[in-house]
Design a protein around this motif. Sequence first.
Motif, PDB file in Angstrom:
ATOM      1  N   THR A   1       0.854  -1.189   0.000  1.00  0.00           N
ATOM      2  CA  THR A   1       0.000   0.000   0.000  1.00  0.00           C
ATOM      3  C   THR A   1       0.888   1.237   0.000  1.00  0.00           C
ATOM      4  N   TYR A   2       0.429   2.250  -0.674  1.00  0.00           N
ATOM      5  CA  TYR A   2       1.176   3.493  -0.772  1.00  0.00           C
ATOM      6  C   TYR A   2       0.295   4.632  -0.292  1.00  0.00           C
ATOM      7  N   GLU A   3       0.900   5.547   0.400  1.00  0.00           N
ATOM      8  CA  GLU A   3       0.213   6.758   0.821  1.00  0.00           C
ATOM      9  C   GLU A   3       0.438   7.807  -0.260  1.00  0.00           C
ATOM     10  N   PRO A   4      -0.595   8.579  -0.578  1.00  0.00           N
ATOM     11  CA  PRO A   4      -0.382   9.625  -1.591  1.00  0.00           C
ATOM     12  C   PRO A   4       0.612  10.658  -1.074  1.00  0.00           C
ATOM     13  N   ALA A   5       1.372  11.184  -1.974  1.00  0.00           N
ATOM     14  CA  ALA A   5       2.341  12.220  -1.607  1.00  0.00           C
ATOM     15  C   ALA A   5       1.598  13.491  -1.212  1.00  0.00           C
ATOM     16  N   GLY A   6       2.168  14.222  -0.315  1.00  0.00           N
ATOM     17  CA  GLY A   6       1.583  15.494   0.097  1.00  0.00           C
ATOM     18  C   GLY A   6       1.808  16.546  -0.969  1.00  0.00           C
ATOM     19  N   PRO A   7       1.221  17.719  -0.785  1.00  0.00           N
ATOM     20  CA  PRO A   7       1.401  18.774  -1.779  1.00  0.00           C
ATOM     21  C   PRO A   7       2.870  19.178  -1.855  1.00  0.00           C
ATOM     22  N   ALA A   8       3.336  19.417  -3.044  1.00  0.00           N
ATOM     23  CA  ALA A   8       4.713  19.848  -3.263  1.00  0.00           C
ATOM     24  C   ALA A   8       4.696  21.135  -4.081  1.00  0.00           C
TER      25      ALA A   8
ATOM     26  N   LEU B   1      -2.859  32.241  -6.460  1.00  0.00           N
ATOM     27  CA  LEU B   1      -2.463  30.930  -6.974  1.00  0.00           C
ATOM     28  C   LEU B   1      -1.306  30.337  -6.181  1.00  0.00           C
ATOM     29  N   ALA B   2      -0.536  31.180  -5.486  1.00  0.00           N
ATOM     30  CA  ALA B   2       0.555  30.678  -4.652  1.00  0.00           C
ATOM     31  C   ALA B   2       0.020  29.803  -3.522  1.00  0.00           C
ATOM     32  N   ALA B   3      -1.231  29.996  -3.129  1.00  0.00           N
ATOM     33  CA  ALA B   3      -1.834  29.180  -2.070  1.00  0.00           C
ATOM     34  C   ALA B   3      -1.962  27.727  -2.493  1.00  0.00           C
ATOM     35  N   LEU B   4      -1.961  27.486  -3.791  1.00  0.00           N
ATOM     36  CA  LEU B   4      -2.117  26.114  -4.283  1.00  0.00           C
ATOM     37  C   LEU B   4      -0.951  25.232  -3.884  1.00  0.00           C
ATOM     38  N   ASP B   5       0.228  25.818  -3.680  1.00  0.00           N
ATOM     39  CA  ASP B   5       1.390  25.028  -3.292  1.00  0.00           C
ATOM     40  C   ASP B   5       1.201  24.358  -1.938  1.00  0.00           C
ATOM     41  N   HIS B   6       0.298  24.872  -1.137  1.00  0.00           N
ATOM     42  CA  HIS B   6       0.124  24.350   0.216  1.00  0.00           C
ATOM     43  C   HIS B   6      -1.194  23.613   0.414  1.00  0.00           C
ATOM     44  N   LEU B   7      -1.933  23.421  -0.658  1.00  0.00           N
ATOM     45  CA  LEU B   7      -3.235  22.755  -0.562  1.00  0.00           C
ATOM     46  C   LEU B   7      -3.201  21.411  -1.273  1.00  0.00           C
ATOM     47  N   PRO B   8      -3.956  20.438  -0.755  1.00  0.00           N
ATOM     48  CA  PRO B   8      -4.109  19.191  -1.518  1.00  0.00           C
ATOM     49  C   PRO B   8      -4.942  19.474  -2.770  1.00  0.00           C
ATOM     50  N   ALA B   9      -4.853  18.594  -3.728  1.00  0.00           N
ATOM     51  CA  ALA B   9      -5.506  18.808  -5.026  1.00  0.00           C
ATOM     52  C   ALA B   9      -6.997  19.076  -4.896  1.00  0.00           C
ATOM     53  N   ASP B  10      -7.669  18.453  -3.927  1.00  0.00           N
ATOM     54  CA  ASP B  10      -9.114  18.664  -3.820  1.00  0.00           C
ATOM     55  C   ASP B  10      -9.464  20.066  -3.326  1.00  0.00           C
ATOM     56  N   GLY B  11      -8.485  20.847  -2.906  1.00  0.00           N
ATOM     57  CA  GLY B  11      -8.736  22.225  -2.501  1.00  0.00           C
ATOM     58  C   GLY B  11      -8.443  23.232  -3.600  1.00  0.00           C
ATOM     59  N   HIS B  12      -7.913  22.775  -4.725  1.00  0.00           N
ATOM     60  CA  HIS B  12      -7.538  23.691  -5.804  1.00  0.00           C
ATOM     61  C   HIS B  12      -8.735  24.334  -6.485  1.00  0.00           C
ATOM     62  N   LEU B  13      -9.801  23.595  -6.655  1.00  0.00           N
ATOM     63  CA  LEU B  13     -10.946  24.097  -7.408  1.00  0.00           C
ATOM     64  C   LEU B  13     -11.475  25.408  -6.832  1.00  0.00           C
TER      65      LEU B  13
END
Length: 87
Positions: free
Chosen positions: A17-24, A45-57
């Motif tokens: 099992t693999y854990e998803p990588a955190g935001p990079a 848009l700089a805030a996106l660097d610190h959010l998981p993908a589901d928070g980008h929208l």
Amino acid sequence: MSDATPEAPQEQVPAETYEPAGPAPLGVAPEPTGHAAVDAALARLAALDHLPADGHLEVYEDVHRGLRAELTSLDTHPAPRPYDNRS
């Protein structure tokens, strides 16, 4: 009847099992446009660097609204000045 002997059941090895990588951070900085409101929207848009993908929208939609409002403001013309016939 067959001379073949039934094979012993294979022992099941659990799958790894693999854990998803955190935001990079991507390390991409927006270039200034010289228009303060547009630069402020793009800075979000700089805030996106610190959010998981589901928070980008939510951020993308907010930036899009801000940019659309700025473009719309370019289409609005100031009210004409009242005619002054004092001579």
